[in-house]
Design a protein around this motif. Structure first.
Motif, PDB file in Angstrom:
ATOM      1  N   LEU A   1       0.789  -1.118   0.113  1.00  0.00           N
ATOM      2  CA  LEU A   1      -0.058   0.195  -0.055  1.00  0.00           C
ATOM      3  C   LEU A   1       0.726   1.357  -0.082  1.00  0.00           C
ATOM      4  O   LEU A   1       0.436   2.270  -0.627  1.00  0.00           O
ATOM      5  N   GLU A   2       2.056   1.047   0.761  1.00  0.00           N
ATOM      6  CA  GLU A   2       2.815   2.372   0.733  1.00  0.00           C
ATOM      7  C   GLU A   2       3.509   2.482  -0.889  1.00  0.00           C
ATOM      8  O   GLU A   2       3.850   3.560  -1.330  1.00  0.00           O
ATOM      9  N   SER A   3       3.736   1.525  -1.279  1.00  0.00           N
ATOM     10  CA  SER A   3       4.219   1.427  -2.830  1.00  0.00           C
ATOM     11  C   SER A   3       2.995   1.944  -3.671  1.00  0.00           C
ATOM     12  O   SER A   3       3.493   2.802  -4.480  1.00  0.00           O
ATOM     13  N   ALA A   4       1.937   1.834  -3.441  1.00  0.00           N
ATOM     14  CA  ALA A   4       0.854   2.485  -4.124  1.00  0.00           C
ATOM     15  C   ALA A   4       0.941   3.910  -4.155  1.00  0.00           C
ATOM     16  O   ALA A   4       0.887   4.561  -5.281  1.00  0.00           O
ATOM     17  N   ARG A   5       0.787   4.528  -2.747  1.00  0.00           N
ATOM     18  CA  ARG A   5       0.907   5.865  -2.381  1.00  0.00           C
ATOM     19  C   ARG A   5       2.236   6.449  -3.093  1.00  0.00           C
ATOM     20  O   ARG A   5       2.047   7.509  -3.725  1.00  0.00           O
ATOM     21  N   ASP A   6       3.462   5.695  -2.986  1.00  0.00           N
ATOM     22  CA  ASP A   6       4.708   6.387  -3.544  1.00  0.00           C
ATOM     23  C   ASP A   6       4.729   6.349  -4.977  1.00  0.00           C
ATOM     24  O   ASP A   6       5.447   7.134  -5.730  1.00  0.00           O
ATOM     25  N   ALA A   7       3.797   5.638  -5.728  1.00  0.00           N
ATOM     26  CA  ALA A   7       3.526   5.777  -7.349  1.00  0.00           C
ATOM     27  C   ALA A   7       2.485   6.523  -7.453  1.00  0.00           C
ATOM     28  O   ALA A   7       1.944   6.632  -8.724  1.00  0.00           O
ATOM     29  N   ASN A   8       2.091   7.359  -6.876  1.00  0.00           N
ATOM     30  CA  ASN A   8       1.106   8.460  -6.990  1.00  0.00           C
ATOM     31  C   ASN A   8      -0.140   7.927  -7.092  1.00  0.00           C
ATOM     32  O   ASN A   8      -0.956   8.487  -7.904  1.00  0.00           O
ATOM     33  N   MET A   9      -0.556   6.796  -6.703  1.00  0.00           N
ATOM     34  CA  MET A   9      -1.910   6.184  -6.758  1.00  0.00           C
ATOM     35  C   MET A   9      -2.636   6.898  -5.551  1.00  0.00           C
ATOM     36  O   MET A   9      -2.408   7.020  -4.362  1.00  0.00           O
ATOM     37  N   ASN A  10      -3.881   7.309  -5.962  1.00  0.00           N
ATOM     38  CA  ASN A  10      -4.839   7.458  -4.958  1.00  0.00           C
ATOM     39  C   ASN A  10      -6.177   6.721  -4.912  1.00  0.00           C
ATOM     40  O   ASN A  10      -6.935   6.924  -4.083  1.00  0.00           O
ATOM     41  N   MET A  11      -6.206   5.604  -5.566  1.00  0.00           N
ATOM     42  CA  MET A  11      -7.227   4.698  -5.490  1.00  0.00           C
ATOM     43  C   MET A  11      -6.558   3.211  -5.788  1.00  0.00           C
ATOM     44  O   MET A  11      -5.667   3.057  -6.539  1.00  0.00           O
ATOM     45  N   ILE A  12      -7.147   2.208  -4.937  1.00  0.00           N
ATOM     46  CA  ILE A  12      -7.146   0.779  -5.281  1.00  0.00           C
ATOM     47  C   ILE A  12      -8.598   0.165  -5.459  1.00  0.00           C
ATOM     48  O   ILE A  12      -9.591   0.673  -4.673  1.00  0.00           O
ATOM     49  N   ARG A  13      -8.843  -0.654  -6.515  1.00  0.00           N
ATOM     50  CA  ARG A  13     -10.010  -1.101  -6.508  1.00  0.00           C
ATOM     51  C   ARG A  13     -10.012  -2.545  -5.689  1.00  0.00           C
ATOM     52  O   ARG A  13      -8.996  -3.563  -6.230  1.00  0.00           O
ATOM     53  N   HIS A  14     -10.595  -3.098  -4.683  1.00  0.00           N
ATOM     54  CA  HIS A  14     -10.393  -4.169  -4.050  1.00  0.00           C
ATOM     55  C   HIS A  14     -11.314  -5.398  -4.612  1.00  0.00           C
ATOM     56  O   HIS A  14     -12.681  -5.079  -4.653  1.00  0.00           O
ATOM     57  N   TRP A  15     -10.737  -6.107  -5.525  1.00  0.00           N
ATOM     58  CA  TRP A  15     -11.203  -6.823  -6.495  1.00  0.00           C
ATOM     59  C   TRP A  15     -12.259  -7.947  -5.700  1.00  0.00           C
ATOM     60  O   TRP A  15     -12.140  -8.389  -4.623  1.00  0.00           O
TER      61      TRP A  15
END
Length: 874
Positions: free
Chosen positions: A381-395
């Protein structure tokens, strides 16, 4: 006016409100209810058909856990993820197992009026016995099971036993009770609610397991307990937040109880209390809360993520029976669905700001959920934030995640598109099934509704689409009518009704993908889309640019993980190519390895060896998804979401992930950090011109300098323009528009040997850089790059400087078997420029230098590259 009404409501409830430092002593702090975790001392065994009850075969077990992990821990099976062991372990799903625990029931426990046995999760079909008496039959992994057991207990040792029949046989038996399934062709496995991915997916193995997969405990209580505690956000603005603290009080009998709610506003503690009359059973007590000038929660990139902590207590006779805590981030969520020139919008608006959703789909973190640690959650999740992501879709084909997962999303500002756990399969329509999934939805929405990160509930993954998949088109018309009726009842009736009742502040969406049953065509787009003609349809990556969906929730392409990850599940003989039996066993899409190979050869020569193929596959994936993601961002506001498939893996595998099973970033994750940057410069060739877009997610305009250069691979500038720009907020606009003839006249007649680079800077700092080529990928004639590498630093913090006299594409730093975190990787290196990379590692500088390898794209193909020249240590 609302404050006056809130005060009246408090008065009617007999509530009082106080602020100050002494209010926390309003009730005794001694909690009277008893909670005993049943997490130690478990045993398990396989149930042999026809065997008599005996003490044979019992082995130590871990709870929470599952059968596969217990067999592994007892050395009864090999590592399921190594080589082709998956195929050797399919016998487990056909067998039955039982778990047992001897536990003490103390006199103090039995003195309570009520003693409940609570399972937070049983996977899945199971029977529970207390001292030989069956007290529960469960059939849903996603429900909380609570059963009163006091009358079955005695002082001293008690035996708790949980029997798990074969999940395959249990599903067959459950399906057999529905005669309509013979007409509807509904799969047996759907009749028992468990994670769909256990049965295998096109990125994951088949391990249909069983077990007590969530915590189990004894709760002993007398008069009252807290069943649930939620902070309902009735209306929120920057001026004031009107909330309801909703405390669900479970009472053993009629009487009175005191409910208190504590929180802090502006650093000052606030206590609200209410004396209420309760009846036996469930009582909902609502205490209005008003917070002036609240600190609002924002998605990452738009503001901070403050969380208010609330504490609820319930008690009788001046004694606290139970206390419950909840955190809440205050925000407003609106799903804008307005008619416009493209059709109907699909736009999430948070605190009044239209958000372009940037992110990836998240699947389960492991085939065996109880192996997932806090460090695993944080790493991904920190990797997502660090890649400028602001959303994940929890499948929706996995399981509802732990509270810890969502709490980390709350903290990081990562919005969650939350699917209910229905993945692809057509679902049964029996009345019992509908009651079952309603109870499931209630359990999960209650559990998760305080998390500000959850911004949308979605009914399912691709089940609406599955109506058109075999065998349903061939069903009899009356059967099709009935199964569609059941679908509407479940996903546009039961589930949205639960959300509307328990969390009306959050939008509900029936399926992904869906237009909410609205007719769409080329000139009228609505809802969200899964874009899979790239990959499954074998069309070029450029096809992404023909899609104009309003919100893209899936698009993707596969790659292989890096060599270190491959080595974790293979032997040397398995690594002679991508078509060895073991490499194919770790590829779950039918033609996946062939597809990667075929797409690769459309753009590149054959890589010179196995490691080079792994590397080029990652570059291929990253470059392809970059085309799609940048197109969707340039299309703002027509398109307002780019969610690629997928962020993570559940085992080591060739897949669509941008981060592999061990948390190692692939090329795509580094690329995502660039194409999801808050301000993106995106040069693009279209309609006979080179157009340079700037896409901004910022809420304010930004003064900057845009520099655009046409260059050859040696670094000679053929055409250049640099000028000041005012980057418009929340927009995508063209800031440079050059006819291609202008480039040709400047020396770009041979498009195979030139490129365009666009740089956006502010106050001397680079905001975004992007390259575009004027020839097809395979027509680009890169020069071999003689990379110069210098290393320096000490004590775990190092600097690596890389330079090249010519353009070097997708420069890749690897470190053998060392754990090294780098600030940049898989980057394009401009001719004559030096890139400085920060590296952190527990390894010494000498060890890093010994194992570090730096290559660029030309090095992956025979005879083309000269490799890296490692310079002197600084």
């Amino acid at each position: 006016m609302r404050g006056v009404i809130a005060a009246i409501c408090c008065a009617l409830l007999g509530a009082t409100a106080n602020t100050g430092t002494g209010v926390a002593q309003a009730q005794s702090r001694v909690a009277q209810n008893v909670v005993v975790a049943l997490d130690h001392g478990w045993q398990f065994r396989q149930i042999a058909p026809g065997a008599q009850e005996s003490e044979n075969g019992w082995l130590p077990a871990t709870v929470p856990g599952d059968v596969h992990l217990d067999l592994l821990a007892n050395k009864k099976i090999p590592d399921p993820f190594v080589r082709d062991n998956e195929a050797k372990l399919q016998w487990i799903e056909k067998e039955s197992f039982e778990y047992r625990l001897n536990f003490d029931a103390t006199a103090a426990m039995l003195a309570r009026s009520n003693v409940d046995l609570v399972f937070d999760g049983l996977d899945a079909a199971s029977q529970v016995y207390v001292n030989g008496t069956q007290v529960l039959s469960a059939d849903n992994s996603f429900r909380v099971w609570r059963v009163a057991v006091k009358r079955h207990l005695h002082a001293g040792k008690n035996l708790l036993r949980v029997v798990f029949p074969s999940p395959i046989k249990a599903a067959e038996a459950a399906a057999a009770s529905d005669p309509f399934r013979l007409q509807s062709k509904t799969a047996d496995k759907t009749y028992v609610r468990k994670a769909a991915y256990e049965y295998g997916w096109d990125w994951g193995p088949r391990f249909v397991t069983s077990g007590i997969w969530r915590p189990v405990r004894i709760e002993a209580w007398d008069k009252v307990r807290i069943g649930d505690f939620a902070i309902r956000q009735r209306d929120v603005s920057k001026e004031v937040a009107h909330l309801d603290a909703e405390v669900e009080v479970e009472a053993a009998s009629a009487g009175s109880a005191k409910v208190t709610v504590q929180y802090a506003a502006d650093g000052k503690p606030v206590l609200l209390s209410s004396l209420v009359s309760v009846h036996a059973g469930r009582n909902v007590v609502t205490i209005p809360v008003e917070i002036r000038q609240p600190k609002l929660w924002f998605p990452a990139g738009y503001g901070e993520q403050p969380l208010y902590q609330f504490t609820a207590q319930v008690g009788t006779g001046g004694v606290v029976s139970e206390e419950r805590k909840a955190k809440a981030g205050l925000r407003t969520i609106v799903l804008h669905r307005q008619l416009d020139k493209w059709g109907r919008s699909f736009e999430l608006v948070v605190n009044g700001i239209p958000i372009f959703a940037k992110g990836a789909d998240v699947i389960p973190f492991d085939s065996f959920p109880n192996r997932v640690t806090t460090a695993d959650y944080r790493r991904i999740l920190e990797s997502a934030r660090d890649a400028n992501m602001n959303m994940i879709r929890h499948w929706g084909g996995g399981y509802y995640e732990t509270d810890e997962f969502y709490s980390i999303c709350d903290e990081l500002g990562i919005m969650v598109w939350q699917d209910f756990m229905f993945g692809n399969d057509w679902q049964p329509g029996t009345y019992a099934f509908k009651l079952n999934i309603e109870a499931e939805a209630e359990d999960q929405v209650r559990r998760l509704r305080n998390h500000p990160s959850i911004v949308l509930w979605c009914g399912n993954n691709e089940t609406e689409s599955a109506y058109e998949w075999a065998p349903r088109p061939a069903l009899a018309p009356e059967v099709k009518r009935l199964i569609w009726q059941d679908y509407l009842t479940e996903f546009s009736g039961i589930l949205p009704r639960v959300v509307a009742r328990l969390e009306p502040e959050i939008p509900y969406w029936p399926s992904s993908p869906s237009a909410d049953y609205e007719y769409t065509y080329d000139k009228f787009q609505s809802g969200d889309a899964h874009v899979w003609d790239v990959w499954h349809g074998r069309v070029p990556f450029s096809t992404y640019e023909t899609h104009h969906a309003r919100f893209v929730t899936e698009f993707g392409f596969q790659s292989f993980p890096e060599m270190r990850t491959i080595e974790a599940f293979t032997e040397p003989g398995d690594r002679t190519g991508i078509f060895t039996p073991v490499m194919l066993a770790h590829q779950k899409n039918n033609e996946g390895n062939s597809l990667i190979h075929d797409y690769l050869l459309k753009d590149y020569p054959e890589p010179k060896d196995f490691p080079s193929f792994l590397y080029v596959s990652q570059v291929l994936q990253a470059e392809g998804i970059k085309i799609g993601a940048e197109h969707f961002r340039r299309s703002r506001p027509e398109t307002m979401g780019s969610i690629f498939w997928q962020l993570n893996d559940c085992w080591p595998v060739a897949s669509w992930s941008s981060i592999d099973y061990y948390g190692r970033w692939k090329a795509l994750q580094y690329y995502a950090r660039r194409f999801y940057a808050p301000i993106l410069v995106s040069p693009h060739v279209e309609n006979g011109a080179l157009k340079v877009y700037i896409v901004s997610d910022k809420t304010e305009s930004k003064p900057a300098t845009l520099r655009v250069r046409l260059m050859n691979f040696d670094g000679r500038v053929l055409l250049e323009d640099s000028h000041a720009v005012e980057v418009a907020p929340l927009s995508s606009k063209v800031y440079v528009d050059w006819p291609l003839k202008r480039l040709t006249d400047a020396g770009a007649a041979d498009t195979s040997r030139v490129f365009v680079v666009a740089d956006l800077t502010a106050a001397g700092t680079q905001i975004s850089r992007n390259l575009v080529y004027l020839a097809p990928v395979k027509g680009i004639h890169l020069k071999p790059a003689a990379l110069k590498v210098e290393t320096g630093g000490a004590n775990g913090s190092y600097k690596i400087r890389v330079s090249s006299p010519v353009l070097a594409r997708s420069v890749y730093l690897s470190f053998g078997n060392l754990d090294v975190k780098v600030s940049e990787n898989y980057f394009d290196l401009m001719p004559g420029e030096t890139v400085e990379i920060t590296a952190t590692s527990a390894a010494s500088l000498e060890a890093i230098k010994a194992q570090m390898k730096v290559i660029s794209l030309t090095d992956a193909f025979g005879g083309n590259g000269q490799g890296a020249v490692v310079g002197a240590t600084r």
